[in-house]
Design an enzyme around this catalytic site. Sequence first.
Site, mmCIF file in Angstrom:
data_model
loop_
_atom_site.group_PDB
_atom_site.id
_atom_site.type_symbol
_atom_site.label_atom_id
_atom_site.label_comp_id
_atom_site.label_asym_id
_atom_site.label_seq_id
_atom_site.Cartn_x
_atom_site.Cartn_y
_atom_site.Cartn_z
ATOM 1 N N LYS A 177 45.203 17.412 42.072
ATOM 2 C CA LYS A 177 45.084 17.025 40.609
ATOM 3 C C LYS A 177 43.763 17.497 40.003
ATOM 4 O O LYS A 177 43.771 18.111 38.770
ATOM 5 C CB LYS A 177 45.085 15.515 40.452
ATOM 6 N N ARG A 200 46.734 4.290 37.535
ATOM 7 C CA ARG A 200 46.952 4.054 38.918
ATOM 8 C C ARG A 200 47.607 2.861 39.041
ATOM 9 O O ARG A 200 48.243 2.792 40.318
ATOM 10 C CB ARG A 200 45.614 4.233 39.644
ATOM 11 N N ARG A 239 37.709 19.421 52.049
ATOM 12 C CA ARG A 239 36.854 19.236 50.879
ATOM 13 C C ARG A 239 35.378 19.214 50.686
ATOM 14 O O ARG A 239 34.801 18.462 51.540
ATOM 15 C CB ARG A 239 37.555 18.134 50.077
ATOM 16 N N ARG A 279 32.754 13.862 50.543
ATOM 17 C CA ARG A 279 32.785 12.550 49.913
ATOM 18 C C ARG A 279 33.027 11.463 51.029
ATOM 19 O O ARG A 279 33.666 11.708 51.925
ATOM 20 C CB ARG A 279 34.166 12.513 49.095
ATOM 21 N N ARG A 283 43.693 5.195 51.578
ATOM 22 C CA ARG A 283 43.973 5.663 50.100
ATOM 23 C C ARG A 283 45.341 6.183 49.948
ATOM 24 O O ARG A 283 46.075 5.583 48.900
ATOM 25 C CB ARG A 283 43.037 6.740 49.875
HETATM 26 P P1 AP5 Z 1 41.434 17.833 44.682
HETATM 27 O O1 AP5 Z 1 42.150 18.830 43.527
HETATM 28 O O2 AP5 Z 1 40.266 17.582 44.953
HETATM 29 O O3 AP5 Z 1 42.709 16.697 44.998
HETATM 30 P P2 AP5 Z 1 43.004 15.547 44.044
HETATM 31 O O4 AP5 Z 1 44.474 15.263 43.954
HETATM 32 O O5 AP5 Z 1 42.118 15.625 42.970
HETATM 33 O O6 AP5 Z 1 42.444 14.480 45.206
HETATM 34 P P3 AP5 Z 1 41.466 13.275 44.976
HETATM 35 O O7 AP5 Z 1 40.986 12.870 46.561
HETATM 36 O O8 AP5 Z 1 40.107 13.579 44.356
HETATM 37 O O9 AP5 Z 1 42.080 12.124 44.254
HETATM 38 P P4 AP5 Z 1 41.995 10.808 44.409
HETATM 39 O O10 AP5 Z 1 43.168 10.093 43.407
HETATM 40 O O11 AP5 Z 1 42.072 9.887 45.968
HETATM 41 O O12 AP5 Z 1 40.294 10.447 44.124
HETATM 42 P P5 AP5 Z 1 39.704 9.642 42.922
HETATM 43 O O13 AP5 Z 1 38.579 10.759 42.679
HETATM 44 O O14 AP5 Z 1 40.694 9.923 41.596
HETATM 45 O O15 AP5 Z 1 41.977 18.983 46.119
HETATM 46 C C1 AP5 Z 1 41.615 18.345 47.510
HETATM 47 C C2 AP5 Z 1 41.115 19.633 48.162
HETATM 48 O O16 AP5 Z 1 42.215 20.455 48.285
HETATM 49 C C3 AP5 Z 1 40.047 20.199 47.537
HETATM 50 O O17 AP5 Z 1 39.143 20.907 48.572
HETATM 51 C C4 AP5 Z 1 40.618 21.678 47.219
HETATM 52 O O18 AP5 Z 1 39.807 22.572 46.923
HETATM 53 C C5 AP5 Z 1 41.858 21.698 47.694
HETATM 54 N N1 AP5 Z 1 43.044 22.319 47.240
HETATM 55 C C6 AP5 Z 1 43.555 21.828 46.135
HETATM 56 N N2 AP5 Z 1 44.849 22.479 45.870
HETATM 57 C C7 AP5 Z 1 44.732 23.235 46.862
HETATM 58 C C8 AP5 Z 1 45.936 24.196 47.053
HETATM 59 N N3 AP5 Z 1 47.071 24.126 46.287
HETATM 60 N N4 AP5 Z 1 45.990 24.874 48.108
HETATM 61 C C9 AP5 Z 1 45.096 24.688 48.838
HETATM 62 N N5 AP5 Z 1 43.733 23.954 48.804
HETATM 63 C C10 AP5 Z 1 43.989 23.084 47.445
HETATM 64 O O19 AP5 Z 1 39.424 8.442 43.567
HETATM 65 C C11 AP5 Z 1 38.523 8.065 44.226
HETATM 66 C C12 AP5 Z 1 38.372 6.235 44.350
HETATM 67 O O20 AP5 Z 1 37.906 6.057 42.863
HETATM 68 C C13 AP5 Z 1 39.723 5.766 44.420
HETATM 69 O O21 AP5 Z 1 40.014 5.652 46.008
HETATM 70 C C14 AP5 Z 1 39.429 4.254 43.788
HETATM 71 O O22 AP5 Z 1 38.629 3.499 44.616
HETATM 72 C C15 AP5 Z 1 38.648 4.865 42.597
HETATM 73 N N6 AP5 Z 1 39.666 4.964 41.273
HETATM 74 C C16 AP5 Z 1 39.653 6.337 40.631
HETATM 75 N N7 AP5 Z 1 40.431 5.833 39.640
HETATM 76 C C17 AP5 Z 1 40.862 4.760 39.517
HETATM 77 C C18 AP5 Z 1 41.800 3.841 38.873
HETATM 78 N N8 AP5 Z 1 42.439 4.623 37.716
HETATM 79 N N9 AP5 Z 1 41.915 2.815 39.348
HETATM 80 C C19 AP5 Z 1 41.163 2.206 40.150
HETATM 81 N N10 AP5 Z 1 40.508 2.730 41.152
HETATM 82 C C20 AP5 Z 1 40.244 4.058 40.971
#
Ligand code: AP5
Length: 220
Positions: A15, A90, A129, A162, A173
Amino acid sequence: MGHHIVFLGPPGAGKGTHARRLGERFRLPHIATGDLLRSSIRNGTTAGKQARTFVESGKLVPDRLIVQMIKERFEHPDVASGFILDGFPRTVEQAEALDEILARDKKQIDLVIDFRASEETLIERLSGRRTCPRCDANYHVRNIPTRREGICDGCGSDLVERQDDRLETVRARLKVYGVETKPLSEYYERRKLLRTVDGNLGIEELQEKLVEYLERNDLA
Ligand code: AP5
């Protein structure tokens, strides 16, 4: 059609990677609640202090805190012509709050992209990552290597892993995603806003498909 876009999907599905690129291409702000939270935690704000243990253990931060954070972010003028929301909403409660906030300005969500990927892919992605603590750039040790190992191409800072990308936290998660966030696919499907994409695809191939979806959504 408008430009109010939501990216749904499990951790590691891509994402953030794609939202960042598409945001630049279509000049839309990329709003990632995870990035906002990590920055609040780094800066030691009140919200950051309240969110820290949730984020580090892979649990969802309480809806009230996140909705407040989004309301504040929406006060910036850059959202006037739309946005790509990454990681928000979410929960169904957050989705309903978002609808209400937008309705006050006679706006609504126009498109929801749902990233699907196998658990194997997600774990491989998250374990490799590396992120930049200064500019939030995102790399992968094999898929998106930096020019100099461990150093951000953009700003030259030392990259970090991270804390919530440790295997046991990733598993937590993924579980939270299945229980709390997956029902949102149905929420948006019912409203005919949902497009599903295969997050297992390579970055360039998936990016092309996403550009096509957004152009079809009249963003070109
Ligand atoms: P990446 O693009 O970073 O993946 P992502 O889907 O963005 O994954 P995240 O882990 O950032 O999502 P998340 O939803 O768990 O975390 P968030 O920060 O929102 O890609 C991952 C890796 O793969 C990278 O290294 C990339 O380079 C590689 N890659 C990507 N696409 C690829 C491809 N096609 N081919 C090969 N490699 C690829 O949330 C973190 C925490 O914050 C949550 O656990 C929660 O505690 C809190 N939080 C955030 N938002 C909320 C909310 N709305 N409500 C409550 N708590 C929240």
